[in-house]
Design a protein around this motif. Sequence first.
Motif, mmCIF file in Angstrom:
data_model
loop_
_atom_site.group_PDB
_atom_site.id
_atom_site.type_symbol
_atom_site.label_atom_id
_atom_site.label_comp_id
_atom_site.label_asym_id
_atom_site.label_seq_id
_atom_site.Cartn_x
_atom_site.Cartn_y
_atom_site.Cartn_z
ATOM 1 N N VAL A 244 -106.773 87.316 -25.453
ATOM 2 C CA VAL A 244 -107.993 86.669 -25.952
ATOM 3 C C VAL A 244 -108.404 85.528 -25.022
ATOM 4 O O VAL A 244 -107.563 84.912 -24.361
ATOM 5 N N ASP A 245 -109.700 85.270 -25.016
ATOM 6 C CA ASP A 245 -110.331 84.179 -24.278
ATOM 7 C C ASP A 245 -110.329 84.410 -22.765
ATOM 8 O O ASP A 245 -111.365 84.343 -22.123
ATOM 9 N N SER A 246 -109.151 84.633 -22.171
ATOM 10 C CA SER A 246 -109.035 84.941 -20.752
ATOM 11 C C SER A 246 -108.400 86.321 -20.605
ATOM 12 O O SER A 246 -107.839 86.864 -21.559
ATOM 13 N N ASP A 247 -108.464 86.882 -19.391
ATOM 14 C CA ASP A 247 -107.775 88.145 -19.121
ATOM 15 C C ASP A 247 -106.282 87.850 -19.052
ATOM 16 O O ASP A 247 -105.789 87.247 -18.096
ATOM 17 N N GLN A 248 -105.538 88.260 -20.070
ATOM 18 C CA GLN A 248 -104.119 87.928 -20.168
ATOM 19 C C GLN A 248 -103.209 89.079 -19.722
ATOM 20 O O GLN A 248 -102.037 89.123 -20.077
ATOM 21 N N TYR A 249 -103.748 89.947 -18.907
ATOM 22 C CA TYR A 249 -102.966 91.084 -18.427
ATOM 23 C C TYR A 249 -101.671 90.637 -17.758
ATOM 24 O O TYR A 249 -100.608 91.239 -17.961
ATOM 25 N N PHE A 250 -101.718 89.574 -16.970
ATOM 26 C CA PHE A 250 -100.534 89.154 -16.215
ATOM 27 C C PHE A 250 -99.414 88.643 -17.126
ATOM 28 O O PHE A 250 -98.264 88.545 -16.702
ATOM 29 N N VAL A 251 -99.726 88.318 -18.384
ATOM 30 C CA VAL A 251 -98.689 87.839 -19.309
ATOM 31 C C VAL A 251 -97.704 88.957 -19.641
ATOM 32 O O VAL A 251 -96.499 88.721 -19.793
ATOM 33 N N ALA A 252 -98.218 90.182 -19.746
ATOM 34 C CA ALA A 252 -97.373 91.332 -20.097
ATOM 35 C C ALA A 252 -98.037 92.582 -19.514
ATOM 36 O O ALA A 252 -98.810 93.255 -20.192
ATOM 37 N N GLU A 253 -97.762 92.861 -18.283
ATOM 38 C CA GLU A 253 -98.506 93.865 -17.529
ATOM 39 C C GLU A 253 -98.272 95.304 -17.991
ATOM 40 O O GLU A 253 -99.004 96.205 -17.596
ATOM 41 N N LYS A 254 -97.276 95.509 -18.822
ATOM 42 C CA LYS A 254 -97.032 96.856 -19.342
ATOM 43 C C LYS A 254 -97.567 97.043 -20.759
ATOM 44 O O LYS A 254 -97.511 98.150 -21.293
ATOM 45 N N ALA A 255 -98.086 95.979 -21.339
ATOM 46 C CA ALA A 255 -98.492 96.041 -22.744
ATOM 47 C C ALA A 255 -99.965 95.715 -22.987
ATOM 48 O O ALA A 255 -100.567 96.237 -23.927
ATOM 49 N N VAL A 256 -100.545 94.843 -22.181
ATOM 50 C CA VAL A 256 -101.919 94.400 -22.415
ATOM 51 C C VAL A 256 -102.896 95.489 -21.974
ATOM 52 O O VAL A 256 -102.970 95.828 -20.793
ATOM 53 N N VAL A 257 -103.622 96.033 -22.932
ATOM 54 C CA VAL A 257 -104.582 97.109 -22.648
ATOM 55 C C VAL A 257 -105.914 96.521 -22.185
ATOM 56 O O VAL A 257 -106.554 97.039 -21.267
ATOM 57 N N THR A 258 -106.321 95.437 -22.822
ATOM 58 C CA THR A 258 -107.551 94.743 -22.442
ATOM 59 C C THR A 258 -107.486 93.340 -23.030
ATOM 60 O O THR A 258 -106.506 92.983 -23.695
ATOM 61 N N SER A 259 -108.502 92.542 -22.786
ATOM 62 C CA SER A 259 -108.597 91.206 -23.371
ATOM 63 C C SER A 259 -110.024 90.972 -23.834
ATOM 64 O O SER A 259 -110.976 91.465 -23.220
ATOM 65 N N MET A 260 -110.162 90.211 -24.918
ATOM 66 C CA MET A 260 -111.486 89.808 -25.382
ATOM 67 C C MET A 260 -111.872 88.567 -24.586
ATOM 68 O O MET A 260 -111.359 87.476 -24.818
ATOM 69 N N MET A 261 -112.755 88.763 -23.628
ATOM 70 C CA MET A 261 -113.149 87.682 -22.735
ATOM 71 C C MET A 261 -114.149 86.763 -23.433
ATOM 72 O O MET A 261 -115.255 87.180 -23.773
ATOM 73 N N LYS A 262 -113.722 85.556 -23.677
ATOM 74 C CA LYS A 262 -114.603 84.515 -24.210
ATOM 75 C C LYS A 262 -114.904 83.601 -23.029
ATOM 76 O O LYS A 262 -114.078 82.783 -22.630
ATOM 77 N N ASN A 263 -116.077 83.766 -22.468
ATOM 78 C CA ASN A 263 -116.358 83.212 -21.141
ATOM 79 C C ASN A 263 -116.682 81.716 -21.185
ATOM 80 O O ASN A 263 -117.774 81.277 -20.837
ATOM 81 N N ILE A 264 -115.677 80.950 -21.601
ATOM 82 C CA ILE A 264 -115.816 79.506 -21.674
ATOM 83 C C ILE A 264 -116.030 78.929 -20.278
ATOM 84 O O ILE A 264 -116.801 77.987 -20.090
ATOM 85 N N ASP A 265 -115.353 79.512 -19.285
ATOM 86 C CA ASP A 265 -115.516 79.030 -17.913
ATOM 87 C C ASP A 265 -116.964 79.165 -17.442
ATOM 88 O O ASP A 265 -117.513 78.266 -16.803
ATOM 89 N N VAL A 266 -117.592 80.275 -17.792
ATOM 90 C CA VAL A 266 -118.994 80.492 -17.420
ATOM 91 C C VAL A 266 -119.900 79.481 -18.128
ATOM 92 O O VAL A 266 -120.800 78.885 -17.527
#
Length: 330
Positions: A244-266
Motif C-alpha cells: 500500500v501507498d508505495s510499491d512494496q515489491y522489494f519488501v517480499a519479492e516472492k509474495a507481493v503481486v501488486t501495490s495500491m499506489m497512493k501517489n503522495i510523492d506526486v
Amino acid sequence: MGGTSLKKRILTALLISALFLAGCSSASTSETNEKEYKIGVLLSDTGLGDESFNDSAFRGLEKARDELGILFDYREAPDGDFESQLEELSKQDNDLVIGLGFSVQEALEKTAQNHPEQQYLLIDGVSELENVTSITFKEHEGSFLVGMVAAMTSKNQKLGIIGGADVPVIHRFEKGFEQGAKYINPDISISKEYANNFGDAALGKKIAENQIKDGVDFIYPAAGFTGVGAIQAAQEKHIFTAGVDSDQYFVAEKAVVTSMMKNIDVAVFNMAEKLVKDGSIGTEVYELGLAEDGVGLAAIRNFTLSNEQKSAIESAKEKLTSGKITINLN
C-alpha cells in the motif's frame, strides 16, 4: 527484531541520500531562482523508514529539492506531540508547513489558528481553515483494483485485510478491496482485523499468521509499517499479498503481486511546484483518485493474468473513473 533493523536500514539510506544531494541542489537553486522556497513537514506517527506513507512524501520533497530548488526540513513525533513540532516548523520562516496523516489534523489546525499568515497543507484530512489546503485520496478506487487482483489469484477464495486503525481513511481501503474482490466473485470470504497500530511490524506479522492459519491466501495490509510485518509473513507462508501507498515489491519479492499506489510523492511535488510558480498553494480541497493519477496499481508480478483478466481490470478502471462503478463507503 527483524522489522526494527529493516526500518533502521531504510531510514539510514534515506538520510544519506538527503544529505548527499542537499549540497548539489543548494548551489543550483541560487543560480536559477530569486527566492529559495522553504517547506517544513511533520511526518506521521511512524516516521521515516515506514516503506510506505512517510517515505513516499519524503521522495516527493527530495524531487522538489532536486528539480525545483526548494529547501526542506522535517520533524518526527513518535511520542505523539505533534503540536510542538508543528509550532517549531511554523516559527522557522517556512513558506509552507505540511502535516502528514489524519492523526495530525487537530494539532495542525490549532497551530494554523495561531499563525494565520502561515500556509499549511494537510494530507489525509479536510480542514475548513482559510490557511490550510487539504488533500485526500480515493483509496477505495485503487483498493477496488487490488481486490479484483486478489480474487483472481486466490485459490481458497479467502482473503484477509489488516487495517492500522478503525478510522475513515482505512475504511476506504477496506470497502474498496472488499467490493473489488466481490466484483470478481460475490461469494468470496474476507477476514478483517484492525491492528490499532501503524508502527509494529511484529504485530502485523502475528495477525497475518493467524489469518493464514484460517485459510487466507491473499492479505492486504493497510497499516503502514505494521503492514510490512504482514507482507513478510505472507512470503514466509508462501501466500500472496499486496503493498500500500508505495510499491512494496522489494519488501517480499516472492509474495507481493501488486501495490495500491497512493501517489503522495506526486501530490507533494505538485504542491511544491505550485508554491514556486505562484508563491502560494491556495486554499482548495483536493480529492485525488484514478482520474487525477492520485491512486493506481503498481506492476503485476509473481502472477500472470490472462488477457481476459487484464481486460477486466482495464474495464473496471474506466468504469470507476466514469462513475459506472460506484463504491459504497457506508
